[in-house]
Write an enzyme that holds these catalytic residues in place. Structure first.
Site, short mmCIF file in Angstrom:
data_model
loop_
_atom_site.label_atom_id
_atom_site.label_comp_id
_atom_site.label_asym_id
_atom_site.label_seq_id
_atom_site.Cartn_x
_atom_site.Cartn_y
_atom_site.Cartn_z
N HIS A 158 0.83 -1.21 0.00
CA HIS A 158 0.00 0.00 0.00
C HIS A 158 0.86 1.26 0.00
O HIS A 158 0.59 2.23 -0.70
CB HIS A 158 -0.91 -0.03 1.22
CG HIS A 158 -1.69 1.23 1.41
ND1 HIS A 158 -2.78 1.54 0.63
CD2 HIS A 158 -1.50 2.29 2.22
CE1 HIS A 158 -3.24 2.71 1.00
NE2 HIS A 158 -2.48 3.19 1.96
N CYS B 165 -0.71 -2.94 -16.82
CA CYS B 165 -1.22 -1.84 -16.01
C CYS B 165 -0.81 -2.01 -14.56
O CYS B 165 -1.34 -1.37 -13.67
CB CYS B 165 -2.73 -1.70 -16.14
SG CYS B 165 -3.63 -3.12 -15.50
#
Lengths: 91, 548
Positions: free
Chosen positions: B186, B484
């Site tokens: 994260h 991506c």
């Protein structure tokens, strides 16, 4: 004492956003408003923690009470908020 | 010479220097004291709660996200609650000191909330946080959570939780350094989104004293303390030169001999579109839709979904927008899907798999995407996350076409899908490789698992080989294959990916200029040669060296 009994209209019940909107509106009222669910003890409507602690869900009936000048109008306004789906306004 | 040099993994380039501050831990309750002046003690407790209310209000004011601001304001209402203060007053009158009275008053509500279960039980953590904040104020300690000292600083933490960083102020935080975490954690993703230099898996960073000046190099992963002004200046200038070289170049992505590679941006909402435009993105390669669904009791309604999609489609008029259907589950649990109790959520019902149980969620989303597209006339491509088989791809393509949408694709995130890329391309129009999840599943290494960070390195030859299978399938079928994942943002890796047959790269807008610059220095033939060297290398370190 003027009272209104309303069925909670918000999808998530009287939680988070709907609770915040209701508590903020009640805190602005010039008179003391209480809210209760069923036959439990009424709690101050301007207390976020107490209102959350009621744990009321969509479709639950609550009763709000107030006394003093303009109590009826104030209760009408708050009852309208409680009956609306305040989650749905969240666009 | 610097006093100490710590080394971690650089996950977002850039060099900065500033005082290091860590996320403060929750304070322990001190030993009880005897109260002599009840009035003064009540005032002290009231002032601490008022300071918590004020701090939450300041955080709400600067929160960029409306939902975050609203949550913070709701918490401020709780900290300023008059019933709570009454409870505190009663406890002080009964002989407790301010910290214990505050703890006791919160405990009353804590019990009610915990006993009620469900939504209220989840709010218990908020009550504990508010109590910890008020107690910290009383003890003269920093409030727990991300500091807000009013000046620029380097934020250090063991790891950053999404809750810590929801309202992180980019005007104050100039770099992130965490003790654990990997390139796909994260922290890394947040850093790239905010364009903050960041280093993860940096052992020893929590031993650096609060306030000590550190020099952080987000490209090399170097964190140095005790550096002098000359060294700081030289390091920052060198970093700025690299950035300037990249920013001088604009326009569509291509190799030096003109082989076109579409450079696209990853966005979560229309708010990210200006950054994509600034970086001259040729479109959106990944429009994540899960942000719309996060932190909600129920599914967003049709009108709300149409509006959110339309905003992005309209802003990207005339350009490609690849929108990904709801990617929930695993590290992105959604309350309304009620997915508690999966033994291993990463191997559970996530991504497209949610449609096995709740097909109406996907149908509703596709209908909203179709309506938004019809209103804007954008070049909308739709893809599904976490596809593993041709049957799943085929069913998804049918659902997309049934909704009146012309282009259906799938993400390649599990090895099974990469191995069958050619078969998948018989039933869909394009592939998009999500390198973070593909690494996780190929190496059986959790994305959040710091000690396994080397296995999650996008330069792992096995990962590159799987990407090569997809590229080859795309070339044969004459259909586009994009990347991506975070790997697309690595300027050194971009030519390798192109050499493997990837036709578009989608990344955080901030990373785009450096990738554009890197591609412009290589011919298509160079890219193929570097790709072959990297795949043939025995490990990620050798692969990176071979392509460097």
């Amino acid at each position: 004492m003027p009272t209104r009994t309303v069925t909670i209209g918000s999808a998530s019940g009287l939680h988070a956003r709907p609770a915040k909107i209701f508590v903020e509106a009640a805190a602005k009222a010039p008179v003391k408003v209480t809210i209760r669910s069923g036959d439990r003890k009424p709690v101050p409507a301007r207390s976020m923690l107490s209102v959350l602690a009621l744990g009321v869900k969509k479709g639950t009936e609550v009763t709000i009470e107030a006394e003093g000048d303009g109590a009826d109008e104030i209760l009408d306004g708050l009852a309208e908020l409680l009956a609306k789906d305040l989650d749905a306004d969240h666009a | 010479m610097p006093d100490t040099v710590l080394t971690g993994i650089g996950v977002c380039p850039g060099t900065v220097a500033g005082p290091l501050l860590r996320i403060a831990a929750a304070p322990a309750l001190p030993a009880p004291t005897t109260v002599t002046d009840i009035g003064a003690e009540v005032a002290r407790a009231g002032a601490a709660l008022a300071e918590v209310v004020a701090e939450l209000g300041r955080r709400a004011d600067r929160a960029a996200d409306d939902t975050v601001a609203e949550v913070l304001r709701a918490e401020a209402l709780m900290a300023g609650d008059e019933e709570l203060l009454d409870g505190v007053r009663e406890l002080i009158e009964a002989g407790h000191d301010a910290p214990h009275a505050i703890d006791g008053a919160f405990a009353t509500f804590r019990e009610i909330f915990a006993a009620a279960g469900g939504y209220l039980a989840e709010r218990v953590a908020d009550l504990d946080d508010l109590r910890d904040r008020a107690v910290a104020v009383l003890l003269g300690l920093p409030m727990p959570g991300v500091p807000s000292p009013g000046h620029r600083y380097v934020l250090a933490a063991r790891d950053l939780a999404p809750a810590d960083t929801a309202d992180l102020d980019p005007d104050q935080v100039i770099a992130l350094v965490t003790e654990i975490g990997g390139p796909t954690s994260h922290t890394a993703i947040l850093a790239r989104a905010l364009g903050l230099p960041a280093v993860v898996a940096c052992a020893g960073v929590l031993d650096v004293p609060d306030g000590a000046r550190v020099l952080v190099d987000g490209a090399t992963g170097r964190v140095a303390t005790g550096v002098d002004d000359v060294e700081v200046k030289a390091a920052i200038e060198a970093s700025a030169r690299l950035t300037a070289a990249a920013s001088g170049l604009t326009g569509p992505g291509q190799t030096s001999d003109g082989y076109a590679v579409k450079l696209l941006a990853n966005v979560g909402s229309a708010r990210n579109v200006p950054a994509a435009d600034e970086a001259h993105a040729e479109g959106i390669g990944l429009f994540r839709t899960e942000l719309l669904f996060l932190d909600r009791a129920g599914e967003p309604g049709h009108g709300e979904q149409v509006a959110a999609y339309r905003d992005v489609f309209r802003a990207m008029a005339g350009r490609r927008v690849v929108i990904r259907t709801l990617d929930a589950g695993a590290d992105k649990p959604l309350p309304f899907l009620k997915q508690e109790g999966e033994p291993n959520p990463a191997l559970g019902v996530r991504g497209l798999r949610v449609a096995r149980q709740r097909p109406e969620v996907l149908t509703a989303q596709l209908a909203a995407i179709a309506e938004a597209r019809a209103e804007t006339g954008a070049d909308v491509w739709v893809m599904a996350p976490m596809v593993s088989t041709v049957a799943e791809a085929s069913a998804f393509a049918a659902a997309v076409h049934a909704a009146g949408l012309p282009r259906a694709g799938v993400m390649i995130e599990v090895p099974a899908a990469a191995l069958r890329a050619a078969d998948l391309l018989r039933v869909v129009d394009f592939l998009s490789i999500g390198t973070n999840d593909l690494s996780q599943y190929t190496f059986a290494a959790d994305r959040m698992c710091g000690p396994l960070a080397d296995l999650l390195d996008p330069w792992q030859p096995a990962l590159l080989q799987l990407i090569g299978l997809c590229g080859e399938a795309g070339r044969t079928a004459g259909k586009p294959v994009g990347v991506c994942g975070e790997a697309a943002a690595d300027p050194l890796l971009a030519p390798v990916l192109v050499g493997l047959g990837v036709t578009s790269l989608s990344m955080s807008p901030r990373a785009l200029p450096a990738v554009r610059a890197a591609l412009s220095t290589r011919t298509a033939e160079d890219c193929r040669r570097l790709a072959a060297l990297a795949v043939a290398a025995p490990g990620p370190v050798e692969a990176r060296a071979a392509a460097g």
